[in-house]
Design a protein around this motif. Structure first.
Motif: not given
Length: 226
Positions: A180-199
């Protein structure tokens, strides 16, 4: 800034059937069968073998190497406590049979389930013909699962720190425990955050994702979360 992009939840767990059970398999972490005994091995020899091996159990095999059972230190102690006849006992009198065994291609996660479900600390490993090829301990499994988590975390970090990911590097925190991965932090855009989580969700061995990402700009048409 908004939090959580996975359907508005802070944690998303993948169905077990849809996700790999882990990277490592039993052949990657088992030890060799350093010693085994036969059903006719006498009590004194069993004591000597178990003392020397420091494994806690010794496999019992037939002359062709087929697993027959296991003798544990606790079996010897119980025989001692039972009286003077202990010295006359043989491996066949003391062994637990049939032994709970694993196969070399079994995943470490499956082996953990086998260990815990049968309240044992070692699993003899057998080939397709039931012959002994290795011995797996609880410590072997713990080491393998820890290495799995470390490898998953390294892969997730590599994805997050890829140029163009939109992640603010000094805000990033990634942990992995039991897949189980827990990731936190800040991205430039919401789509960047979505893409990272999917990857991250596609990394081999990941069984769940706790998303604590936030973003500076909502560049989607989705309704605000929260």
């Amino acid at each position: 800034m908004k939090h959580s992009i996975l359907d508005g939840t802070a944690a998303d767990t993948f169905p077990a059937a849809a996700r790999p059970a882990g990277r490592a398999c039993v052949r990657d972490c088992m030890g060799g069968p350093r010693v085994a005994v036969t059903p006719g091995t006498d009590f004194a020899t069993l004591v000597a073998v178990l003392s020397a091996s420091q494994r806690g159990v010794v496999p019992v095999v037939s002359p062709d190497g087929t697993m027959t059972g296991v003798v544990a230190v606790s079996d010897l102690l119980a025989a001692y406590a039972d009286g003077d006849r202990a010295g006359a006992l043989l491996a066949r009198d003391l062994m637990t049979a049939p032994a709970v065994t694993a196969t070399a291609d079994m995943s470490c996660a499956e082996a953990v389930t086998l260990l815990s479900g049968n309240a044992v600390h070692h699993l003899p490993v057998v080939d397709g013909d039931g012959r002994l090829i290795g011995l797996l301990s609880a410590q072997d499994l713990l080491d393998a699962l820890r290495e799995d988590d470390e490898a998953i975390r390294a892969d997730a970090l590599a994805l997050a720190l890829t140029p163009g990911s939109g992640v603010v590097p000094n805000s990033l925190r990634i942990r992995c425990e039991r897949g189980r991965v827990a990731v936190s932090g800040r991205t430039r855009t919401r789509s960047d955050a979505a893409a990272l989580c999917l990857q991250i969700a596609r990394i081999e061995g990941v069984t769940g994702l706790a998303d604590g990402l936030s973003w500076d700009v909502d560049d989607t048409d989705a309704s605000p979360v929260g």
